[in-house]
Design an enzyme around this catalytic site. Structure first.
Site: not given
Ligand code: FES
Length: 284
Positions: A35, A37, A61, A105
């Site tokens: 996915c 991450d 990211c 995140c």
């Protein structure tokens, strides 16, 4: 182009504490490479039980890298009890904010820490096996988090859930599970609405009412009359009027007829309908 703060960009370009602690006391991994991450956090405690060394490895990211870097800076020198109080909001604040679509995140960093602490306390090494069941591993969103946003915001679709907590917005592998949770909350809502209708008295049809009256007479009334060598026949039911006839020793006794009629009427009102009026055949 995401609108990143200077602090985010600094932690992205110069991430602190990257790598893996040698012989760590705790290790936690969350997310999924599939996915986009994934984050692994390792830490080592000093003699006082404070986090002496902490490192991370992430595949993600700029926000994921910056959030992980910020988290390691935040937990260093803290006891585990202090570290586990750190929220994803504090991570985001440390970075001067994150774009709304990137808030997951900071959630991932906090969850990796929870898993690492769990690993230290229990020795369990599974990737993500906390008390809270994780439904969306892409964004590390637990069952309880999804249930909470669905309940609090009256959400009805998987896409709405994705907007609120990111779950379902990655590989999509959890969308069926999210739909099941939405359905569960819908059922709960229905259950809250239904008691009044479910508890409402059932209206009997005329035939059902006659059968019930016969049953009550056979079971509750006739045996009592038969003890005095009497008996009773049900002659007719006309609306709420129940027409009866006494037989045997009961017949012809004016005083006892009134007493018995009151007894029968009370019994039928109690068991069938409060509006029932008992009358003797040929007397009303
Ligand atoms: S598990 Fe990938 S989107 Fe939820």
């Amino acid at each position: 182009m995401w609108d990143y703060t200077e602090t985010v960009l600094d932690h992205f370009r110069h991430p602190r504490n990257v790598g893996r602690v040698e012989k760590p006391d705790g290790t936690g991994t969350v997310g999924s490479l599939a996915c986009g991450d994934s984050l692994t956090l390792t830490f080592k405690l000093d003699a006082q039980g404070r986090i002496e060394e902490v490192k991370f490895q992430t595949f993600g990211c700029a926000s994921a890298i910056a959030s992980s870097s910020a988290l390691t800076e935040l937990v260093k020198g803290k006891t585990l009890a202090e570290a586990e109080k750190i929220t994803n909001k504090e991570i985001a604040e440390y970075l001067g904010g994150l774009p709304e679509q990137k808030m997951h995140c900071s959630v991932m960093g906090r969850e990796a820490l929870e898993v690492a602490i769990h690993n230290y306390r229990t020795g369990e090494t599974m990737v993500k096996e906390l008390e809270e069941k994780i439904v969306c591993t892409c964004f590390g969103v637990s069952e309880n988090e999804i249930l909470r946003v669905v309940r609090e915001n009256s959400l009805n679709t998987v896409d709405e859930v994705t907007n609120y907590c990111k779950a379902g917005g990655g590989c999509g592998g959890c969308r069926d599970a999210i739909q099941t949770l939405i359905d569960q909350v819908k059922t709960e809502r229905e259950a809250v609405r239904q008691p009044t209708t479910a508890a409402a008295p059932r209206k009997l049809t005329h035939l059902q009412q006659i059968k019930l009256i016969e049953e009550i007479i056979d079971r509750e009334i006739r045996p009592a009359l038969q003890k005095d060598k009497g008996d009773i026949d049900l002659v007719d039911v006309d609306g709420n009027r129940v027409i009866i006839a006494f037989r045997g020793m009961c017949a012809g006794c004016q005083v006892s007829e009134l007493t018995r009629r009151d007894f029968i009427q009370a019994k039928l009102r109690e068991c069938v309908a409060t509006e029932i009026v008992v009358v003797e055949e040929g007397k009303a």
